[in-house]
Design an enzyme around this catalytic site. Structure first.
Site, PDB file in Angstrom:
ATOM      1  CE  LYS A 105      -1.106  -1.674   4.569  1.00 34.55           C
ATOM      2  NZ  LYS A 105      -0.635  -3.041   4.285  1.00 34.55           N
ATOM      3  CD  GLU A 129     -10.182  -5.022  -4.383  1.00 38.14           C
ATOM      4  OE1 GLU A 129     -10.127  -4.387  -3.314  1.00 38.14           O
ATOM      5  OE2 GLU A 129     -10.944  -4.723  -5.308  1.00 38.14           O
ATOM      6  CB  VAL A 132      -7.681  -1.844   1.974  1.00 40.89           C
ATOM      7  CG1 VAL A 132      -8.636  -1.641   3.156  1.00 40.89           C
ATOM      8  CG2 VAL A 132      -6.699  -0.681   1.888  1.00 40.89           C
ATOM      9  N   GLY A 186       1.221 -16.356  13.181  1.00 41.92           N
ATOM     10  CA  GLY A 186       1.625 -15.834  11.864  1.00 41.92           C
ATOM     11  C   GLY A 186       0.939 -14.548  11.456  1.00 41.92           C
ATOM     12  CD  GLU A 189       5.311  -8.456   9.085  1.00 51.27           C
ATOM     13  OE1 GLU A 189       6.464  -8.857   8.885  1.00 51.27           O
ATOM     14  OE2 GLU A 189       4.352  -8.735   8.352  1.00 51.27           O
ATOM     15  CG  ASP A 200      -1.244  -2.406   8.554  1.00 54.64           C
ATOM     16  OD1 ASP A 200      -0.631  -2.733   7.520  1.00 54.64           O
ATOM     17  OD2 ASP A 200      -2.432  -2.754   8.782  1.00 54.64           O
ATOM     18  CE  LYS A 204      -4.303  -3.021   5.989  1.00 56.51           C
ATOM     19  NZ  LYS A 204      -4.371  -4.051   7.020  1.00 56.51           N
TER      20      LYS A 204
END
Ligand code: NAP
Length: 317
Positions: A105, A129, A132, A186, A189, A200, A204
């Protein structure tokens, strides 16, 4: 690549699309290209072809020239500060005549108009696509399925890591233990700062405002508070009083421009967003004609891959 393989027959039979993989690149593996086609199964098994040194591309431009792609997928790590190196990758791919599909992004926040203009000039598509809510059709839904609507604002829970962390803190874990849990499954990070500090989610929000509301908002124009300041006691006290903490993303059009924020809020259990668990994310769009909510349930990495695959099909068609 796994999803491309799984859908190979579907793409051939229902969309008349044949594909071959002519290049793959990352910092560790370098630039690998073969215009006649690489073996995707071997690559997935970690077996890379031995290409003579004189035939090995040494940089992005040599790699693109050798691979000669019709579609380029950009999935490098997000750098929200500048959007690089993804912006340079996408520009170079468009300049050499490929459609550019991005999961990253950063380029939307830092170079959306430039990349759109370049794609248009080259008669190619720039699609994103999966940036987000992964494979959920958000960007592709607006121009085609919601023509002539006026998007007045939106509200969403758009970051999986913070949602998992807050859910685990409700169960009694500390912030550190909850982050470890999110890493173990998972979602988070190794360095979860971008999620915990709200970056983050902020990126978005910016992507949605820039693309869907047509305003070139900058990250520092979005009010941002992460979840580090919330204690497990606060999270549990909220739960006991019938409320839940969620990291809420908001944007609304005002007479003086866009007002946008990312911050933790306590929601009553009657709010549908309070019920979102784990990696489930959601957004509610406030249109001039009605309100529209979209929930993506328990997204895993295949959902991101699906966003890229959908863009691939839209681009080549
Ligand atoms: N994970 C998701 O579910 C999800 C969902 C939506 C969007 N996204 C976006 O998709 C992108 C990839 O996500 P991820 O979780 O896979 O990220 P990641 O774990 O950081 O992996 C990024 C990949 O990019 C490569 N890379 C990083 N810098 C590079 C450079 N300068 N040149 C070439 N390759 C480089 C890395 O290669 P090396 O390992 O060789 O260093 C690695 O293979 C990110 O932009 C992310 O925001 C991810």
């Amino acid at each position: 690549v796994r999803l491309l393989l799984a859908k190979r027959a579907e793409l051939r039979n229902n969309y008349a699309i044949e594909w071959r993989l002519t290049g793959v690149g990352s910092r560790r593996i370098g630039w690998i290209a073969d215009p006649t086609g690489l073996d995707p199964e071997a690559l997935l098994a970690g077996q890379f072809p031995s290409i003579p040194a004189w035939k090995t591309p040494h940089n992005l431009h040599q790699w693109l020239a050798t691979a000669d792609p019709q579609v380029f997928f950009e999935a490098s790590s997000l750098d929200w500060r500048c959007g690089q190196p993804a912006i340079d990758h996408l520009k170079a791919a468009l300049e050499c005549g490929a459609h550019a599909v991005s999961a990253n992004k950063g380029p939307i926040v830092h170079a959306y108009l430039e990349l759109c203009a370049l794609a248009k000039a080259r008669g190619r598509r720039f699609l994103f696509e999966s940036t987000v809510m992964d494979g959920t059709p958000i960007f592709s839904m607006f121009p085609h399925s919601l023509p002539a609507v006026d998007l007045r604002g939106f509200r969403g829970v758009l970051n999986a890591t913070t949602n998992v962390v807050l859910t685990e803190m409700e169960k009694g874990l500390t912030l550190e233990q909850a982050v470890k849990r999110a890493q173990d499954i998972g979602v988070a990070e190794t360095d979860p700062s971008d999620d915990l500090d709200g970056w983050d989610a902020t990126v978005k929000v910016a992507a949605l405002v820039i693309v869907l509301m047509g305003v070139d908002i900058k990250l520092d124009q979005i009010e941002r508070t992460g979840i580090r300041g919330i204690t497990p006691e606060q999270v549990r006290a909220a739960r006991e009083s019938g409320m839940r903490y969620k990291l809420i993303c908001r944007a609304e059009r005002t007479p003086s421009g866009i007002r946008a924020s990312v911050k933790p809020e306590q929601l009553p259990l009657t709010d549908p967003f309070a019920l979102l668990e784990g990696t489930t994310s959601a957004v509610r769009f406030d249109l001039d004609v009605f309100g529209l909510s979209i929930i993506e349930h328990k997204a895993a990495v295949i959902a991101t891959a699906y966003g890229l695959l959908g863009d691939f099909i839209r681009a080549v068609q």
